[in-house]
Design an enzyme around this catalytic site. Structure first.
Site, PDB file in Angstrom:
ATOM      1  CG  ASN A 247      -1.891   1.115   1.261  1.00 42.05           C
ATOM      2  OD1 ASN A 247      -1.754   2.078   0.491  1.00 42.05           O
ATOM      3  ND2 ASN A 247      -2.868   1.041   2.142  1.00 42.05           N
TER       4      ASN A 247
ATOM      5  CB  CYS B 117      -2.782   4.899   3.133  1.00 41.86           C
ATOM      6  SG  CYS B 117      -3.953   5.495   4.374  1.00 41.86           S
TER       7      CYS B 117
ATOM      8  N   GLY C 187     -12.070   0.685  -7.870  1.00 44.44           N
ATOM      9  CA  GLY C 187     -12.503   2.075  -7.739  1.00 44.44           C
ATOM     10  C   GLY C 187     -13.972   2.152  -8.134  1.00 44.44           C
TER      11      GLY C 187
END
Lengths: 302, 257
Positions: free
Chosen positions: A127, A130, A242
């Site tokens: 990730n 973020c 998304g």
């Protein structure tokens, strides 16, 4: 039955449908396991090296066709994750993609070293994107930093490595190219868009962390365009996400170039969304007489 | 639990008073499981507007599951438009229920504000089977917000009311009703639900007088399942989710503002 299997690195997934990290939680017991077993992969919430308590409330806000969140990666840390959570996730019997976040490259390396001692992990997702942790810039906002990190991580990881990218950039394909040059086995996109909502009576932000990340169907067209752009720039597979709420949405991502697709925020509204997407993709392939999902990936007509 | 999401049929949906509505739906499986303080998470439309489900405390679970609500936002206004026979997409029952009072408790005082009265009726439905003194202190803005006191009285609950405008009961706040009750630290248990400032006043009173109790908390919620961690509130033991660790929290643990 059409062939839905796809590959990321050397790992084969029986179908291309998964869930976005942070939307499946660590709440594995709440999902009907027989149904979850049908998914291509599952992705638990991002884990950090040390435990994180997360951001102060209010952490979420409802927006048109979506939400803003600033949870702040509340999680028990990698050691507790490995000891307490990993066994139950592995028991589900679905390929597991572990999402991890380091606050610097050294932390990423430490996390990977700890995971290397485990088995039963299909891939690791970094990730890099973020938006809710107070970092001035995200790793995924710098192509060179992304490349350097991926080089470090892929040289030690025994699992395939996926780089999760941010839409909060000028040109996401440059970052994807950085990840590819660093040896990433795949890129996943998009993470949330930096967003804000204001209470006009108190004139304060609705979100305790001041800003948050926008997700949900509201961002889907942005995500589809970014998948399309990245597909033209890299050769590694794309995990597209998304705002996917139904099969038709997921098919847009696949046609734009995604090898795998993930439902995210919609899971909060419809816990069966990922399974409905899988059923819908299969039905579409039968109807369109497409025998292999690979024939659909990136088949966008000019 | 195998299946937590189901579609049920609306049995009735009525406006009970100027402000409050009651919707009942036929869910025999939920009826068996639901406990006071738990909630159901309802999707009020099939589209994406409004986006989130809406959480509602279960108000009664006798023949049907009932929720009590105020039609004031986009989700609850859509809910108010439901009629008999409409399908209702429900997740539940969810959350950690109220703990029931231990056997040495002789008096239960329920302290509720506005729509916060909802979980107290199902609680009194359960507690009336025990030999307890049941009291409800209820605060509403106006007469239009005072409901369903008859149901409480039918359960043998002693009811005291305060309204902001004095149109029913005492003019003032719920905390002005504390003097109506003889609280004992050793055998009184408090349940509270309502706006945070009201629950904070109840908590301050309870802690000062060494009375045990629980609060049913509320926060904006997305998943309702403990997955998104969006509804976390602060407790002495760190952040806890209202949807999974709560809604019921001990008064000496939860940090209210």
């Amino acid at each position: 039955m059409p062939n839905l299997s796809i590959k990321i690195g050397n790992t084969t997934f029986k179908n291309p449908v998964t869930v976005a990290s942070g939307t499946f939680g660590h709440a594995e017991k709440y999902f009907n396991l027989e149904e979850v077993k049908k998914l291509g992969a599952i992705v638990p919430k991002t884990v950090t090296l040390l435990p994180q308590v997360g951001n102060p409330p209010v952490r979420i806000w409802e927006t048109p066709s979506g939400m803003i969140n600033a949870i702040g990666i509340e999680n028990p840390g990698i050691d507790v994750f490995i000891e307490k959570k990993l066994p139950s996730f592995k028991k589900i019997g679905v390929p597991l993609i572990v999402s991890v976040l380091g606050h610097n490259p050294e932390q990423f390396v430490s996390i990977i070293e700890k995971l290397n001692s485990q088995d039963g992990i299909a891939a690791i997702e970094l990730n890099l994107s973020c938006p809710n942790l107070g970092h001035k810039t995200l790793m995924a906002q710098d192509a060179k930093a992304t490349e350097a990190l991926l080089k470090k991580v892929t040289s030690i990881s025994k699992f395939p490595v996926i780089a999760k990218l941010s839409p909060n950039v000028t040109d996401i394909s440059e970052i994807a190219q950085g990840a590819e040059a660093g040896g990433a086995d795949a890129v996943s996109l998009i993470n949330t868009l930096t967003a804000m909502a204001i209470d006009i009576r108190t004139r304060k932000s609705r979100i305790g962390n001041f800003t948050g990340g926008l997700s949900g169907p509201a961002i889907r067209p942005v995500a589809v365009a970014m998948v399309h752009k990245v597909y033209q720039a890299v050769k590694i597979p794309i995990i597209g996400m998304g705002g996917i709420a139904k099969a038709e949405d997921a098919l847009e991502f696949i046609i734009a170039g995604a090898t795998m697709v993930a439902t995210g925020t919609i899971n909060f509204v419809n816990p069966r969304a990922s399974l409905e997407v899988l059923e819908g993709i299969t039905a579409y392939m039968k109807e369109q007489k497409i025998s292999d999902i690979k024939d659909l990936i990136g088949c966008l007509q000019k | 639990m195998d299946q937590i999401q189901n579609t049920y049929k609306v049995i009735s949906n009525e406006k009970l008073c100027q402000q409050f509505w009651c919707l009942s739906f036929d869910a025999p499986d939920l009826l068996k499981e639901v406990k006071p303080g738990q909630f159901v998470h309802i999707r009020s439309n099939e589209g994406l507007e409004p986006f989130f489900r809406r959480p509602f405390s279960v108000y009664r679970a006798q023949r049907y599951v009932e929720i009590f609500y105020e039609a004031k936002g986009p989700g609850t206004r859509l809910l108010a438009a439901k009629t008999k026979g409409d399908p209702l997409d429900v997740l539940g029952p969810l959350g950690t229920p109220f703990v029931l009072p231990s056997l040495d408790i002789k008096q239960v005082v329920m302290i509720a504000g506005g729509i916060g009265v909802a979980p107290m009726l199902i609680l009194s439905d359960i507690l009336k089977k025990r030999k307890l003194d049941l009291v409800l202190l209820y605060g509403g803005r106006t007469r239009a917000h005072v409901y369903p006191m008859k149901e409480f009285k039918d359960n043998g609950v002693k009811v005291h009311i305060a309204t902001d405008d004095g149109s029913v009961g005492v003019k003032g706040r719920v905390s002005d009703l504390f003097e109506k009750v003889k609280f004992n630290s050793h055998d009184t248990f408090i349940y509270t639900c309502g706006p945070n400032p009201m629950m904070k006043a109840v908590q301050d009173f309870a802690l000062k007088n060494n009375i045990k109790g629980q609060a049913a908390c509320e926060e904006i919620m997305a998943c309702g399942l403990g997955a998104c961690l969006g509804c976390s509130i602060l407790t002495k033991h760190g952040y806890k989710t209202v949807c999974h660790d709560g809604p019921a929290f001990d008064l000496d643990d939860v940090i209210l503002h």
